[in-house]
Design a protein around this motif. Structure first.
Motif, mmCIF file in Angstrom:
data_model
loop_
_atom_site.group_PDB
_atom_site.id
_atom_site.type_symbol
_atom_site.label_atom_id
_atom_site.label_comp_id
_atom_site.label_asym_id
_atom_site.label_seq_id
_atom_site.Cartn_x
_atom_site.Cartn_y
_atom_site.Cartn_z
ATOM 1 N N ASP A 143 0.820 -1.203 0.000
ATOM 2 C CA ASP A 143 0.000 0.000 0.000
ATOM 3 C C ASP A 143 0.859 1.259 0.000
ATOM 4 O O ASP A 143 1.665 1.482 0.910
ATOM 5 N N LYS A 144 0.700 2.086 -1.026
ATOM 6 C CA LYS A 144 1.540 3.279 -1.201
ATOM 7 C C LYS A 144 1.304 4.312 -0.100
ATOM 8 O O LYS A 144 2.248 4.882 0.447
ATOM 9 N N ARG A 203 4.009 5.762 2.716
ATOM 10 C CA ARG A 203 4.327 7.189 2.852
ATOM 11 C C ARG A 203 4.086 7.676 4.282
ATOM 12 O O ARG A 203 4.851 8.484 4.817
ATOM 13 N N LYS A 204 3.034 7.184 4.892
ATOM 14 C CA LYS A 204 2.730 7.589 6.259
ATOM 15 C C LYS A 204 3.842 7.162 7.203
ATOM 16 O O LYS A 204 4.257 7.933 8.084
ATOM 17 N N HIS A 238 6.740 9.474 6.689
ATOM 18 C CA HIS A 238 6.430 10.898 6.834
ATOM 19 C C HIS A 238 6.638 11.650 5.516
ATOM 20 O O HIS A 238 7.139 12.774 5.488
ATOM 21 N N LEU A 239 6.220 11.019 4.432
ATOM 22 C CA LEU A 239 6.274 11.644 3.115
ATOM 23 C C LEU A 239 4.870 12.125 2.736
ATOM 24 O O LEU A 239 3.875 11.542 3.174
ATOM 25 N N PRO A 240 4.774 13.157 1.929
ATOM 26 C CA PRO A 240 3.446 13.703 1.585
ATOM 27 C C PRO A 240 2.609 12.716 0.790
ATOM 28 O O PRO A 240 3.137 11.980 -0.052
ATOM 29 N N ARG A 266 12.110 -1.043 1.714
ATOM 30 C CA ARG A 266 10.939 -1.499 0.943
ATOM 31 C C ARG A 266 9.840 -0.448 0.956
ATOM 32 O O ARG A 266 9.183 -0.208 -0.065
ATOM 33 N N ASP A 267 9.645 0.207 2.087
ATOM 34 C CA ASP A 267 8.654 1.283 2.170
ATOM 35 C C ASP A 267 9.002 2.432 1.227
ATOM 36 O O ASP A 267 8.112 3.025 0.599
#
Length: 424
Positions: free
Chosen positions: A226-227, A231-232, A235-237, A311-312
């Motif tokens: 899950d993209k 990101r969460k 801490h990416l937008p 991986r994230d």
């Protein structure tokens, strides 16, 4: 069958990652494999430390000092040259004696000397050597950069002051390697067809088996996830499309950062709306140095060693860009594709073997920042993104799975063992 894979580091660098993955692939497919390293970083029981840290450090420093002297005390090219004049004798180790086959990987920077390698070859054990760059087939360089002198003896090396001489350090090391390779049974493997073609032109490897087998990847670990969740965690937008750039050291000129900076500038100029909905995520050391140099918002992630976090990073991206100027078979492209991320790179090295142009990514013309920008835009705005993503993941499953790569290496091992038994 017992395999001992020898590599300088357990985890640091692309070759270390590839060697470690091969070790796991072999063990997961019925072959007993261990890894012998100078720099052990985990408590993995299948990885054995060389020990004697002070002695290892001395070997590294002595080799660097000798190279430094030959460079007339200039730091330019200091870490582009290896001469293997110092290293450790591994033939007395229990792991060496127990092994049926010695599998050399990246063994530079004081791990093994040419004298040590010759002793391994003279031990009577079959030797397989995976080439992660051109060094085993050349004099002192890891990448030829268009030079063809390694084909017939080196000399006049462009990495040495004044362009070297006919009988310079590169020529001397080339001759030592030629003598070394005349002993024992050895099979060479390259990670890409591109490197295989280069290696087969080398005068050092004439009459020696050279074949290409890609690096493996654990496709059960590196896979689409899950993209937004990724990101969460980072801490990416979540309201921007993210273009990802990854390198162990992002300022490494060979990785093509200058072309990436120019491509991003072109995109921002020609499509100013991108500034509001597109950003650049950068994974690697010195990532913070690029803030202010790119025309789109930058999100420096820094150096990361945790595999789940890596991986994230891939799963958080919409497109992965690696504009390398010379590269073998980059693990980063393989990892990104395994996570279903389309990739964009130059038509150099083994990159066109990985990215199928306009099928799972985009292959830009070499050193063409305009075409690089076109490729990024094509992936983000013009292509069928879902089809690209699925094709990228499928390519990895078909070509780079642990089972596929282990099977190919097993064929080499069986050939090496059969030759040994024939000679006996």
């Amino acid at each position: 069958m017992r395999i001992l894979i020898v590599n300088t580091s357990e985890k640091t660098g692309g070759a270390a990652v590839a060697a470690n993955r091969l070790k796991d692939a072999l063990n997961n497919n019925g072959v007993k494999a261990k890894m012998l390293v100078r720099d052990k970083l985990t408590d993995d029981i299948t990885v054995v430390s060389l020990g004697h840290e002070w002695q290892n450090q001395r070997h590294l420093l002595w080799e660097r000092f000798c190279v430094f002297c030959h460079l007339h005390f200039s730091r330019e090219h200091l870490f582009e040259i290896d001469i293997a004049n110092a290293g450790s004798d591994i033939t007395k180790l229990r792991e060496f004696k127990e092994a049926d086959i010695i599998h050399l990987s990246w063994i530079n920077q004081g791990m093994l000397s040419l004298k040590n390698i010759r002793k391994i070859l003279c031990s009577g054990k079959p030797v397989v050597w995976t080439m992660h760059d051109l060094w085993p087939a050349a004099g002192i360089c890891h990448y030829a950069h268009g030079c063809c002198r390694y084909e017939n003896g080196c000399g006049n090396c462009p990495l040495l002051p004044g362009g070297g001489s006919p009988h310079d350090l590169s020529a001397k090391v080339w001759k030592r390697k030629k003598e070394m390779l005349s002993h024992g049974n050895i099979w060479f493997v390259t990670c890409s067809q591109w490197l295989s073609r280069q290696a087969k032109r080398s005068g050092l490897l004439r009459g020696i088996s050279v074949r290409d087998i890609p690096n493996p990847i654990d496709s059960h670990f590196f896979q689409p996830q899950d993209k937004q969740a990724a990101r969460k965690r980072l801490h990416l937008p979540d309201d921007r499309r993210l273009v990802l750039f990854v390198s162990q050291r992002v300022t490494d000129q060979r990785k093509g950062m200058d072309y990436f900076v120019e491509a991003v500038a072109r995109m921002a100029e020609e499509h100013p709306e991108m500034k509001g909905h597109t950003g650049i995520a950068i994974l690697g050391g010195h990532a913070e140095e690029l803030e202010g140099k790119l025309a789109l918002p930058v999100y420096p992630i820094g150096y990361v060693s945790d595999q789940q976090r890596i991986r994230d990073v891939y799963n958080a991206a919409d497109v992965f860009v690696l504009p390398s100027l010379e590269d073998n078979l980059p693990n980063t492209i393989m990892e990104a594709m395994a996570c279903g991320v389309p990739c964009v790179g130059f038509a150099v090295g083994g990159i066109p073997e990985m990215i199928d142009h306009r099928k799972n990514g985009y292959v830009a013309a070499e050193r063409d920042a305009a075409d690089l920008a076109k490729g990024i835009r094509w992936v983000l705005d013009e292509a069928d993104y879902k089809a690209l993503s699925e094709a990228a993941a499928a390519k990895v499953l078909h070509s780079y799975s642990q089972r596929s790569v282990a099977r190919q290496y097993l064929e080499v091992y069986n050939e090496a063992m059969a030759y040994k038994n024939f000679c006996l």
